[in-house]
Motif scaffolding. Structure first.
Motif, PDB file in Angstrom:
ATOM      1  N   LEU A  68      43.169 -18.980 -69.781  1.00 31.45           N
ATOM      2  CA  LEU A  68      44.339 -19.235 -68.918  1.00 31.45           C
ATOM      3  C   LEU A  68      45.326 -20.065 -69.737  1.00 31.45           C
ATOM      4  CD1 LEU A  68      42.553 -20.093 -65.542  1.00 31.45           C
ATOM      5  CD2 LEU A  68      44.010 -18.117 -66.018  1.00 31.45           C
ATOM      6  N   THR A  69      45.730 -19.514 -70.850  1.00 32.50           N
ATOM      7  CA  THR A  69      46.465 -20.294 -71.847  1.00 32.50           C
ATOM      8  C   THR A  69      47.898 -19.783 -72.011  1.00 32.50           C
ATOM      9  OG1 THR A  69      45.753 -18.739 -73.537  1.00 32.50           O
ATOM     10  CG2 THR A  69      44.352 -20.687 -73.180  1.00 32.50           C
ATOM     11  N   ALA A  70      48.703 -20.596 -72.692  1.00 29.57           N
ATOM     12  CA  ALA A  70      50.085 -20.194 -73.008  1.00 29.57           C
ATOM     13  C   ALA A  70      50.085 -18.909 -73.842  1.00 29.57           C
ATOM     14  CB  ALA A  70      50.787 -21.331 -73.749  1.00 29.57           C
ATOM     15  N   GLU A  71      49.152 -18.839 -74.791  1.00 28.43           N
ATOM     16  CA  GLU A  71      49.099 -17.645 -75.662  1.00 28.43           C
ATOM     17  C   GLU A  71      48.848 -16.382 -74.836  1.00 28.43           C
ATOM     18  OE1 GLU A  71      47.056 -20.425 -76.213  1.00 28.43           O
ATOM     19  OE2 GLU A  71      48.630 -21.256 -77.492  1.00 28.43           O
ATOM     20  N   ARG A  72      47.972 -16.503 -73.861  1.00 27.84           N
ATOM     21  CA  ARG A  72      47.672 -15.345 -72.996  1.00 27.84           C
ATOM     22  C   ARG A  72      48.918 -14.930 -72.214  1.00 27.84           C
ATOM     23  NH1 ARG A  72      43.626 -14.737 -68.883  1.00 27.84           N
ATOM     24  NH2 ARG A  72      43.792 -12.681 -67.909  1.00 27.84           N
ATOM     25  N   VAL A  73      49.666 -15.917 -71.742  1.00 18.74           N
ATOM     26  CA  VAL A  73      50.883 -15.611 -70.982  1.00 18.74           C
ATOM     27  C   VAL A  73      51.864 -14.870 -71.891  1.00 18.74           C
ATOM     28  CG1 VAL A  73      52.851 -16.605 -69.733  1.00 18.74           C
ATOM     29  CG2 VAL A  73      50.559 -17.594 -69.447  1.00 18.74           C
ATOM     30  N   VAL A  74      52.033 -15.392 -73.108  1.00 21.69           N
ATOM     31  CA  VAL A  74      52.959 -14.758 -74.063  1.00 21.69           C
ATOM     32  C   VAL A  74      52.517 -13.321 -74.352  1.00 21.69           C
ATOM     33  CG1 VAL A  74      53.783 -14.817 -76.459  1.00 21.69           C
ATOM     34  CG2 VAL A  74      53.651 -16.941 -75.121  1.00 21.69           C
ATOM     35  N   ARG A  75      51.228 -13.168 -74.610  1.00 22.91           N
ATOM     36  CA  ARG A  75      50.668 -11.849 -74.918  1.00 22.91           C
ATOM     37  C   ARG A  75      50.879 -10.881 -73.755  1.00 22.91           C
ATOM     38  NH1 ARG A  75      45.903 -14.225 -76.283  1.00 22.91           N
ATOM     39  NH2 ARG A  75      44.777 -13.268 -74.559  1.00 22.91           N
ATOM     40  N   THR A  76      50.609 -11.402 -72.561  1.00 17.75           N
ATOM     41  CA  THR A  76      50.727 -10.566 -71.365  1.00 17.75           C
ATOM     42  C   THR A  76      52.159 -10.087 -71.176  1.00 17.75           C
ATOM     43  OG1 THR A  76      48.945 -11.817 -70.339  1.00 17.75           O
ATOM     44  CG2 THR A  76      50.346 -10.535 -68.863  1.00 17.75           C
ATOM     45  N   VAL A  77      53.101 -11.021 -71.346  1.00 17.05           N
ATOM     46  CA  VAL A  77      54.515 -10.680 -71.145  1.00 17.05           C
ATOM     47  C   VAL A  77      54.959  -9.683 -72.223  1.00 17.05           C
ATOM     48  CG1 VAL A  77      56.873 -11.595 -71.252  1.00 17.05           C
ATOM     49  CG2 VAL A  77      55.101 -12.835 -69.970  1.00 17.05           C
ATOM     50  N   SER A  78      54.629  -9.966 -73.492  1.00 14.75           N
ATOM     51  CA  SER A  78      55.078  -9.083 -74.580  1.00 14.75           C
ATOM     52  C   SER A  78      54.535  -7.678 -74.396  1.00 14.75           C
ATOM     53  CB  SER A  78      54.594  -9.606 -75.942  1.00 14.75           C
ATOM     54  OG  SER A  78      54.941 -10.947 -76.077  1.00 14.75           O
ATOM     55  N   THR A  79      53.255  -7.605 -74.111  1.00 20.76           N
ATOM     56  CA  THR A  79      52.624  -6.287 -73.953  1.00 20.76           C
ATOM     57  C   THR A  79      53.265  -5.514 -72.810  1.00 20.76           C
ATOM     58  OG1 THR A  79      50.577  -7.311 -74.676  1.00 20.76           O
ATOM     59  CG2 THR A  79      50.399  -5.135 -73.691  1.00 20.76           C
ATOM     60  N   ALA A  80      53.459  -6.197 -71.704  1.00 19.75           N
ATOM     61  CA  ALA A  80      54.006  -5.515 -70.524  1.00 19.75           C
ATOM     62  C   ALA A  80      55.439  -5.051 -70.784  1.00 19.75           C
ATOM     63  CB  ALA A  80      53.950  -6.441 -69.317  1.00 19.75           C
ATOM     64  N   LEU A  81      56.227  -5.912 -71.428  1.00 22.93           N
ATOM     65  CA  LEU A  81      57.627  -5.523 -71.675  1.00 22.93           C
ATOM     66  C   LEU A  81      57.698  -4.392 -72.701  1.00 22.93           C
ATOM     67  CD1 LEU A  81      59.625  -8.894 -71.663  1.00 22.93           C
ATOM     68  CD2 LEU A  81      59.298  -7.265 -69.815  1.00 22.93           C
ATOM     69  N   ASP A  82      56.850  -4.452 -73.744  1.00 23.82           N
ATOM     70  CA  ASP A  82      56.840  -3.379 -74.751  1.00 23.82           C
ATOM     71  C   ASP A  82      56.464  -2.047 -74.124  1.00 23.82           C
ATOM     72  OD1 ASP A  82      57.576  -5.108 -76.640  1.00 23.82           O
ATOM     73  OD2 ASP A  82      55.592  -5.337 -77.585  1.00 23.82           O
ATOM     74  N   SER A  83      55.422  -2.089 -73.295  1.00 18.54           N
ATOM     75  CA  SER A  83      54.965  -0.828 -72.703  1.00 18.54           C
ATOM     76  C   SER A  83      56.005  -0.295 -71.726  1.00 18.54           C
ATOM     77  CB  SER A  83      53.586  -1.031 -72.080  1.00 18.54           C
ATOM     78  OG  SER A  83      53.638  -0.903 -70.699  1.00 18.54           O
ATOM     79  N   ALA A  84      56.684  -1.208 -71.019  1.00 17.63           N
ATOM     80  CA  ALA A  84      57.737  -0.758 -70.101  1.00 17.63           C
ATOM     81  C   ALA A  84      58.900  -0.163 -70.882  1.00 17.63           C
ATOM     82  CB  ALA A  84      58.201  -1.928 -69.237  1.00 17.63           C
ATOM     83  N   ALA A  85      59.206  -0.802 -72.030  1.00 16.83           N
ATOM     84  CA  ALA A  85      60.326  -0.305 -72.847  1.00 16.83           C
ATOM     85  C   ALA A  85      60.003   1.083 -73.396  1.00 16.83           C
ATOM     86  CB  ALA A  85      60.600  -1.289 -73.987  1.00 16.83           C
ATOM     87  N   ARG A  86      58.737   1.236 -73.854  1.00 15.85           N
ATOM     88  CA  ARG A  86      58.328   2.539 -74.400  1.00 15.85           C
ATOM     89  C   ARG A  86      58.400   3.629 -73.342  1.00 15.85           C
ATOM     90  NH1 ARG A  86      54.504  -0.238 -77.240  1.00 15.85           N
ATOM     91  NH2 ARG A  86      52.923   0.167 -75.647  1.00 15.85           N
ATOM     92  N   SER A  87      57.994   3.244 -72.136  1.00 17.60           N
ATOM     93  CA  SER A  87      57.979   4.275 -71.088  1.00 17.60           C
ATOM     94  C   SER A  87      59.369   4.444 -70.473  1.00 17.60           C
ATOM     95  CB  SER A  87      56.971   3.900 -70.011  1.00 17.60           C
ATOM     96  OG  SER A  87      57.419   2.745 -69.334  1.00 17.60           O
ATOM     97  N   GLY A  88      60.305   3.624 -70.926  1.00 19.09           N
ATOM     98  CA  GLY A  88      61.682   3.789 -70.455  1.00 19.09           C
ATOM     99  C   GLY A  88      61.964   3.249 -69.087  1.00 19.09           C
ATOM    100  N   THR A  89      60.962   2.497 -68.517  1.00 15.35           N
ATOM    101  CA  THR A  89      61.228   1.952 -67.184  1.00 15.35           C
ATOM    102  C   THR A  89      62.168   0.760 -67.250  1.00 15.35           C
ATOM    103  OG1 THR A  89      59.191   0.701 -67.387  1.00 15.35           O
ATOM    104  CG2 THR A  89      59.092   2.717 -66.092  1.00 15.35           C
ATOM    105  N   ILE A  90      62.265   0.129 -68.430  1.00  9.80           N
ATOM    106  CA  ILE A  90      63.298  -0.903 -68.572  1.00  9.80           C
ATOM    107  C   ILE A  90      64.031  -0.679 -69.878  1.00  9.80           C
ATOM    108  CG2 ILE A  90      62.148  -2.690 -67.200  1.00  9.80           C
ATOM    109  CD1 ILE A  90      61.321  -3.912 -69.962  1.00  9.80           C
ATOM    110  N   ASN A  91      65.184  -1.237 -69.979  1.00  2.00           N
ATOM    111  CA  ASN A  91      66.013  -1.096 -71.146  1.00  2.00           C
ATOM    112  C   ASN A  91      66.163  -2.466 -71.782  1.00  2.00           C
ATOM    113  OD1 ASN A  91      67.632  -0.048 -73.055  1.00  2.00           O
ATOM    114  ND2 ASN A  91      69.452   0.186 -71.724  1.00  2.00           N
ATOM    115  N   ARG A  92      65.294  -2.736 -72.759  1.00  2.00           N
ATOM    116  CA  ARG A  92      65.304  -4.082 -73.328  1.00  2.00           C
ATOM    117  C   ARG A  92      66.423  -4.226 -74.336  1.00  2.00           C
ATOM    118  NH1 ARG A  92      61.243  -7.329 -75.630  1.00  2.00           N
ATOM    119  NH2 ARG A  92      62.812  -8.830 -75.061  1.00  2.00           N
ATOM    120  N   LYS A  93      67.045  -5.420 -74.289  1.00  2.00           N
ATOM    121  CA  LYS A  93      68.051  -5.747 -75.317  1.00  2.00           C
ATOM    122  C   LYS A  93      67.303  -6.033 -76.613  1.00  2.00           C
ATOM    123  CE  LYS A  93      69.718  -9.172 -73.098  1.00  2.00           C
ATOM    124  NZ  LYS A  93      69.862  -9.699 -71.785  1.00  2.00           N
TER     125      LYS A  93
END
Lengths: 280, 322
Positions: B293-318
């Protein structure tokens, strides 16, 4: 505010008879009711509300009032009938018991005038009554707190947690009554989870104990009025009763625990009450 | 300075008892209150012995008789053993009992699952009229205890055991108002409790270095949930992550997911304790790290989720580099 409010024309016996007939009538309604355990505690409730408790239906929030809790909340119909006869609610309201639109639920609720706290899940009332007694002590009042327990209810461990606390806190303005009718839902307490020697158990927990015929109104009234019996100790009155008292065709049988009276049995019950006229 | 929230509570309670004769401190032999406290509190302190159902029942009776009891036990014993008395005697009657529950979350550390409370928030927050708070540090604890004197209904306060770090100085938190600790549009990190909140602040800093701006919302009050602040913070975000010392079901993550599903649907990822009883031995800090339940896990979780969303085109990351 005085304890004794029995109008001249009524005796404790005639009041108990009326309360008993209300209870029988409520069990002929669509939902039925906890008939046996209600009938076993009617003399206890009558003695309390018409001879012992300092309560006033006109001033039901008076902070100096005595408190009563029906820890065996499934006997709600007996409490409602008693409160109605005592003037807390219209007697006619009893006909609505368990019906949509009524405030008379199957276990006591605070919406009903005179009900201090809701009960029904067994093993709650004694700790609540300890708290009420403590609050009165903190406020410097000499009011008393009464609580009626079922005998099967004593199988709940929380009762004994509170029994320890009451003795330890020396709550001698606290009075418990056990409706010792000997039966629980499926059979005799002594067969299911033996409770005897009950008086010795309470005594060992530091309580002053008396044992009484739970249908003898003058005796009940005398003992309850006299508490505390020993300074510094809470009091428990073991009221020896009959489950279903007043209805010979049901009395003393575990099957009377929850009953919906058919029209035929309702008539039979009313006849029984009339023929024994106030039972005794 | 690191300070245990339970110590901060105890130390602020004594002067309050002296100022308010209607307050009563009811103990179950927790050991939190020493002889000095008992002597100074006089008859406003009662040690009822080890009986938690009885504790809640007596507290309810006292409250019905006009007193305001502060009852003391461990979170696990309050939320599980004494739950029925809390539900029927306290919550149903809306009585002003303050349930002060130590050893919340993983705070019991090496004492194990019998003493850890990873279900308390889920259990307490379903009760109508119950206020449920998780003070993040000593200062928040003192603020909530003082505010509780003006609260009409029942209150559950999840406290810790050992010293935990303070948040940077902020305006004192207010019961019922989620606290925005950092603002950023892209991600909402909703959290409660000392380690989760500090972890989210650290994570938000690390995410900012990757060009991901995150709001950190200290949702210290789970009930009543500050839905307005939560929805406003979720609106610009593409992702919501919740972090708490609690099983993943029913706690803060559940509360946030329920509220957003109805008001502002977002992808909600709930970080909490895995779905089994703790099987590792160690301090609260050790267990927080062990179960990640660490900061690193939060960072990892956010990065992974945003990358996968960007790849699938559900979001348009800057692209942060442009």
């Amino acid at each position: 505010m005085t304890g004794v409010q029995v109008p001249v024309r009524d005796t404790l016996e005639s009041l108990a008879a009326r309360i008993r007939s209300h209870v029988v009538n409520m069990c002929a309604g669509p939902e039925g009711g906890h008939l046996g355990g209600a009938l076993s505690c009617i003399e206890v409730l009558t003695a309390l509300y018409f001879s012992v408790l300092k309560v006033d239906p006109q001033r039901s929030d008076d902070p100096a009032r005595d408190r009563f809790l029906l820890s065996k909340g499934h006997a709600a119909i007996a409490l409602y009938a008693t409160l109605a006869e005592r003037g807390f609610l219209p007697v006619e309201e009893l006909a609505g018991y368990g019906r949509p639109g009524s405030r008379l639920m199957g276990h006591p609720v605070r919406a009903v005038p005179g009900v201090e706290l809701p009960t029904g899940s067994l093993g709650h009332g004694l700790a609540l009554a300890c708290g009420l007694a403590l609050a009165a002590r903190y406020a410097g009042r000499d009011s008393r707190s009464f609580v009626l327990l079922g005998d099967g209810e004593l199988q709940e461990g929380s009762v004994w947690e509170a029994a320890i606390a009451a003795a330890s806190l020396r709550l001698d303005r606290l009075v418990a009554v056990v409706d010792r009718n000997g039966l629980q839902l499926t059979g005799p307490t002594e067969r299911i989870a033996p409770m005897e020697p009950m008086a010795e158990r309470w005594r060992a927990f530091g309580w002053a104990v008396r044992d009484v015929d739970g249908h003898d109104l003058p005796q009940l009234a005398d003992h309850l009025a006299a508490a505390p019996w020993e300074p510094g100790r809470p009091s428990v009155l073991i009221a020896r009763t009959v489950k279903g008292h007043g209805l010979p065709f049901l009395a003393g049988r575990a099957a009377n625990h929850y009953v919906t009276l058919s029209p035929r049995n309702h008539a039979r019950a009313i006849d029984a009450l009339h023929s024994t006229d106030a039972v005794r | 300075m690191n300070r245990a929230t339970r110590d901060a509570y105890r130390d602020c309670l004594l002067p309050l008892l002296n100022q308010h004769p209607d307050l009563i401190c009811l103990d179950t032999d927790t050991g939190l209150f020493g002889a000095q406290f008992a002597a100074a509190a006089g008859d406003q302190y009662l040690n009822l012995g080890i009986a938690e159902h009885n504790l809640m029942g007596i507290a309810a009776g006292l409250a019905a008789g006009g007193r305001m009891p502060f009852v003391n036990t461990m979170a696990s014993f309050a939320a599980c053993r004494a739950l029925e008395a809390i539900k029927i005697d306290i919550a149903y009657n809306q009585l002003p009992v303050r349930i002060m529950a130590t050893h919340g979350g993983l705070a019991a550390g090496h004492l194990g699952p019998t003493h850890q409370a990873l279900e308390d928030l889920a259990v307490l927050r379903v009760l109508p009229g119950m206020t449920v708070v998780v003070p993040v540090d000593a200062a928040a604890t003192v603020a909530f205890v003082k505010q509780s004197l003006g609260l009409a209904g029942p209150l559950y306060v999840r406290l810790g055991r050992k010293p935990s770090p303070p948040l940077p100085v902020l305006p004192a938190p207010v019961i019922g108002q989620a606290q925005t600790l950092r603002q950023g549009a892209e991600v909402l990190l909703a959290c409660c409790g000392p380690f989760a909140v500090l972890g989210c602040l650290t994570a938000a800093g690390a995410l900012a270095e990757q060009g991901i701006e995150a709001t950190v919302l200290n949702v210290h009050t789970l009930r009543p949930l500050d839905t307005a602040t939560l929805v406003a913070a979720a609106q610009p975000a593409t992702l919501v992550v919740t972090v708490e010392e609690h099983w993943r079901a029913g706690g803060l993550g559940g509360a946030v997911a329920e509220a957003l599903a109805e008001a502002e649907p977002r992808k909600v990822l709930r970080l909490g304790m895995p779905d089994h009883f703790v099987d590792a031995v160690g301090s609260q800090e050790y267990l927080v790290t062990h179960y990640d339940l660490t900061a690193e896990r939060v960072v990892r979780t956010v990065s992974t989720a945003l990358d996968s969303a960007a790849r699938s085109g559900t979001i348009n990351r800057k692209d942060p580099t442009t």
